[in-house]
Design a protein around this motif. Structure first.
Motif, short mmCIF file in Angstrom:
data_model
loop_
_atom_site.label_atom_id
_atom_site.label_comp_id
_atom_site.label_asym_id
_atom_site.label_seq_id
_atom_site.Cartn_x
_atom_site.Cartn_y
_atom_site.Cartn_z
N ILE A 31 6.26 -11.04 1.11
CA ILE A 31 5.55 -10.82 -0.15
C ILE A 31 4.21 -11.55 -0.06
N TYR A 32 3.26 -10.94 0.63
CA TYR A 32 1.97 -11.58 0.88
C TYR A 32 0.83 -10.94 0.09
N GLN A 33 1.18 -10.04 -0.82
CA GLN A 33 0.14 -9.37 -1.60
C GLN A 33 0.26 -9.75 -3.08
N MET A 34 -0.84 -10.17 -3.68
CA MET A 34 -0.87 -10.51 -5.10
C MET A 34 -2.09 -9.86 -5.75
N GLU A 35 -1.99 -9.70 -7.06
CA GLU A 35 -3.14 -9.20 -7.83
C GLU A 35 -3.37 -10.13 -9.01
N LEU A 36 -4.60 -10.51 -9.20
CA LEU A 36 -4.97 -11.46 -10.24
C LEU A 36 -5.87 -10.76 -11.25
N LYS A 37 -5.58 -10.97 -12.53
CA LYS A 37 -6.41 -10.43 -13.60
C LYS A 37 -7.12 -11.58 -14.29
N PRO A 97 4.04 -5.26 -0.33
CA PRO A 97 2.94 -4.61 0.40
C PRO A 97 3.31 -3.21 0.86
N SER A 98 2.32 -2.34 0.90
CA SER A 98 2.54 -0.96 1.33
C SER A 98 2.75 -0.87 2.83
N THR A 99 2.35 -1.93 3.57
CA THR A 99 2.41 -1.88 5.04
C THR A 99 3.77 -2.27 5.61
N LEU A 100 4.69 -2.71 4.77
CA LEU A 100 6.01 -3.08 5.27
C LEU A 100 6.78 -1.82 5.68
N SER A 106 8.16 3.94 0.42
CA SER A 106 7.28 4.65 -0.50
C SER A 106 5.84 4.71 0.01
N GLY A 107 5.46 3.72 0.83
CA GLY A 107 4.11 3.71 1.37
C GLY A 107 3.04 3.25 0.41
N ILE A 108 3.43 2.76 -0.76
CA ILE A 108 2.47 2.25 -1.75
C ILE A 108 2.91 0.87 -2.20
N GLU A 109 1.96 0.10 -2.73
CA GLU A 109 2.30 -1.22 -3.24
C GLU A 109 3.19 -1.09 -4.47
N LYS A 110 4.26 -1.89 -4.49
CA LYS A 110 5.20 -1.83 -5.61
C LYS A 110 5.20 -3.18 -6.34
N PRO A 111 4.93 -3.17 -7.63
CA PRO A 111 4.94 -4.44 -8.37
C PRO A 111 6.35 -5.01 -8.51
#
Length: 299
Positions: free
Chosen positions: A167-173, A197-200, A205-210
């Motif tokens: 779990i190396y992807q984050m999004e900040l608002k 991450p979508s790259t796993l 699914s191939g897309i980023e999943k929250p």
């Protein structure tokens, strides 16, 4: 005497008005995730920005050190019941710990049949209902009579949780706010979202999943309450590790803009027609915000 009572009534009215305003601001701050809210009366300019953070980058690795990954700190706090997860950054609906755990899990893919097995006539059906060549397999029941074939339902595929290192992807608002009282721009962080991450390879699914969205104000409390785990690792000096809350306050990480508030609520790569164009637009958006701040001093 009448003047005295009039002055007392005026003072009491002002006190109640100030209390009501303070209460309204506090309630608003607690609902939007801000840790250090800025009063609306002090805001001259505000722009909402979404940033992607890749924890594999060199500048972000101190937040992702072995055994003390920020994803580990957050998820363990959720499992202990110390941290509330939300479904999106609007913070209107919540997840329970079981739902968050399910979002962080994946099902083991079935091995299936090889090309040779398919060419030989084997199928994905349960082999207990046939003899492997398409002919129903005979089964004997009571008194030597053949029983009807029983079709067995295969067990569901096993489910596994992603590793915290995955779990190396984050999004900040955040809200970029120019405070006219202090004459400076502030990064008012609202929420942080963990993403699969979508790259796993296991993310079919191939897309980023929250996985879940978290109020920044709640995260600061968790980071402060767990100083031995919530560590920003200082590779230059082991005596100067910092708390993750300090790392966010000091902006000790790298990120890139993926969305700026707009009428259609679209991301940059959607607006500009591609991922490559979105990266270029992100750099331009960051430069525009910096230029705006500098231009304020020319008037």
């Amino acid at each position: 005497m009448n003047k005295f009572f009039s002055f007392a009534a005026l003072a009491a009215g002002l006190t109640l008005s100030v209390s009501a305003t303070a209460q309204e601001q506090a309630t608003t701050a607690s609902s939007n995730g801000s840790y250090r809210p800025i009063p609306n009366s002090d805001i001259m300019f505000r722009k909402t920005v979404w940033r992607a953070i890749d924890l594999r980058e060199k500048q972000n690795k101190p937040m992702f050190s072995e055994g003390k990954e920020i994803s580990r700190v957050i998820m363990e706090a959720v499992k202990r019941g110390e941290l509330q997860a939300y479904k999106n950054d609007s913070l209107t609906s919540t997840y329970n710990p079981q739902e968050v755990s399910a979002n962080m899990s994946y099902a083991e893919a079935s091995a299936g049949l090889s090309d040779e097995e398919k060419a030989a006539g084997f199928t994905q059906e349960d082999t207990s209902t046939d003899d492997g060549w398409g002919t129903p397999a005979p089964k004997k029941g009571a008194k030597g009579k053949k029983a009807a074939p029983v079709k067995k339902t295969p067990p569901p595929p096993a489910s596994y949780e992603y590793r915290y290192k995955d779990i190396y992807q984050m999004e900040l608002k955040e809200d970029m706010i120019f405070d006219k009282k202090r004459s400076r721009m502030y990064h008012d962080i609202k929420t942080v979202t963990l993403l699969v991450p979508s790259t796993l390879s296991s993310n079919v699914s191939g897309i980023e999943k929250p996985i879940g969205t978290f109020k920044y104000s709640d995260l600061v409390k968790v980071f402060r309450a767990n100083p031995d785990k919530a560590i920003w690792f200082n590779p230059q000096n082991d005596a100067q590790h910092k708390n993750l809350a300090d790392a966010f306050e000091l902006w000790l990480f790298n990120s890139y803009i993926v969305k700026v508030s707009n009428p259609s609520d679209s991301r940059l790569d959607d607006i500009y027609g591609g991922q490559q164009q979105g990266v270029l637009a992100a750099s331009q958006a960051a430069a525009d915000l910096i230029e705006y701040e500098y231009s304020l001093w020319s008037f």
